[in-house]
Design an enzyme around this catalytic site. Structure first.
Site, PDB file in Angstrom:
ATOM      1  N   SER A 198      42.489   1.083  -1.117  1.00 21.06           N
ATOM      2  CA  SER A 198      42.613   1.629   0.242  1.00 21.06           C
ATOM      3  C   SER A 198      41.289   2.320   0.571  1.00 21.06           C
ATOM      4  CB  SER A 198      43.746   2.644   0.256  1.00 21.06           C
ATOM      5  OG  SER A 198      43.670   3.451   1.403  1.00 21.06           O
ATOM      6  N   TYR A 211      48.057   9.931  -3.357  1.00 23.33           N
ATOM      7  CA  TYR A 211      47.773   8.543  -2.944  1.00 23.33           C
ATOM      8  C   TYR A 211      46.293   8.229  -3.123  1.00 23.33           C
ATOM      9  CZ  TYR A 211      47.561   4.372   0.063  1.00 23.33           C
ATOM     10  OH  TYR A 211      47.351   3.093   0.558  1.00 23.33           O
TER      11      TYR A 211
END
Ligand SMILES: NC(=O)c1ccc[n+]([C@@H]2O[C@H](COP(=O)([O-])OP(=O)(O)OC[C@H]3O[C@@H](n4cnc5c(N)ncnc54)[C@H](O)[C@@H]3O)[C@@H](O)[C@H]2O)c1
Length: 323
Positions: A198, A211
């Site tokens: 990401s 995350y």
């Protein structure tokens, strides 16, 4: 009068050590010239590839395993790989949505696709399901580590269970699938591993401490694996790491975007196409959109605070999902 043998020996050993030092220096100079020529060649090739991308290799007949194939990018990846003639093996923790994907593939004139319910965070389940895949479908040749979750709130509001789940699904699962499928790839010296990280795995993001950590870990694992694989000069196993920004799958619940035309939320269809193109072109890493990776590298040249200033200026982030 002859030279004392001891003095003669000292002179000879001095000559030898001067010769070996000279050899070492010449070798370093040679290595350095080769290094610079390689850097120049790769830089020219990289620049050329920006305008004329490498040809796409065929995935027809490959066995492609997609984790998280029931929804979002995973579903799109499964559908698009099937459309290119690959045999798709979909894994998901949710059997209902996974069946939806596999049924949709079956409706088209694509190769037969396979569904396996599997919690990728559970190593024993991964090993057991991988053995079934090997027996029922064959050796996986393209592994897409895509499944992921994203609890989005301040760090101290993240529960212990959420932090563990995030790490278990977003990074530990990559280790388990690699343990399951890499040995066959090594044996056949054929395969491709794609990991979905990401943009949060390149620059830490608001409300995403666990995350971001998990996605940085994906980047580290893939880079280290690349270093390990290239110790075999004949290695033909390729790796691709993907850094998406925001994709319209419902994962990003409350996105805030200042420049919508510069940084639009992309569709899962176009994200999947970008990922498959990168894999078929043997791209080592790419962001979605493509310019973000270069920007991320460039900004790291400056003092760390510049990164935060850039983030303020770009003004894109995720609001907490607690509201
Ligand atoms: N959507 C975005 O904006 C975005 C941005 C950057 C990176 N990513 C990453 O892309 C990947 C896919 O994201 P998405 O938006 O398509 O997500 P999504 O929520 O739409 O789909 C994820 C799929 O993974 C499955 N899954 C979740 N936990 C699982 C588990 N333990 N075992 C097996 N399957 C599991 C879910 O059931 C779901 O089908 C994720 O790794 C995510 O972190 C997404």
């Amino acid at each position: 009068m002859g030279v004392d043998p001891l003095v003669q020996q000292i002179i000879e050993s001095q000559h030898e050590s001067a010769a070996s030092q000279m050899k070492f220096v010449l070798q370093v100079i040679g290595d350095f010239i080769v290094f610079i020529l390689h850097v120049l060649w790769l830089t020219c090739l990289g620049t050329f590839r920006m305008f004329s991308p490498a040809p796409k290799k065929s995935v027809k007949g490959e066995i492609v395993l997609v984790t998280g194939a029931g929804h979002g990018m995973g579903r799109e990846l499964a559908l698009q790989y099937a459309s290119h003639g690959a045999t798709v093996v979909g894994w998901d923790i949710n059997p209902i949505t996974l069946d939806g994907t596999i049924t949709d593939i079956a409706k088209m004139n694509y190769p037969k696709a396979y569904a396996y319910t599997c919690n990728v965070a559970n190593r024993a389940e991964v090993m057991e399901t991988a053995a079934k895949v090997q027996k029922e479908v064959g050796s996986v040749t393209i592994l897409l580590n895509n499944a992921g979750i994203m609890p989005c709130h301040r760090f101290l509001e993240q529960t212990t269970e959420e932090i563990e789940r995030t790490m278990n699904i977003n990074i530990m699962a990559h280790f388990w699938t690699l343990q399951a499928f890499l040995p066959d790839m090594l044996k056949n010296n054929h395969g491709h591993i794609v990991a979905v990280s990401s943009v949060a795995g390149y620059a830490g993001q608001l409300n995403l401490v666990p995350y971001s950590a998990s996605k940085f870990a994906v980047r580290g694992a893939m880079e280290a694996l690349q270093v390990e694989l290239r110790t075999n000069p004949n290695n033909k196993i390729r790796l691709t790491t993907i850094y998406p920004y925001m994709v319209n799958t419902g994962l990003c619940k409350q996105p805030v975007i200042r420049f919508k035309s510069l940084l639009p939320i992309v569709t899962p269809e176009s994200a999947a196409k970008h990922i498959i193109d990168a894999q078929r072109r043997d791209v080592i890493d790419t962001s979605i959109p493509g310019f973000l990776l270069g920007l991320g590298c460039f900004v790291r040249i400056f003092p760390s605070k510049v990164l935060y200033l850039l983030m303020d200026f770009v003004g894109s982030y995720l609001e907490t999902d607690k509201n």
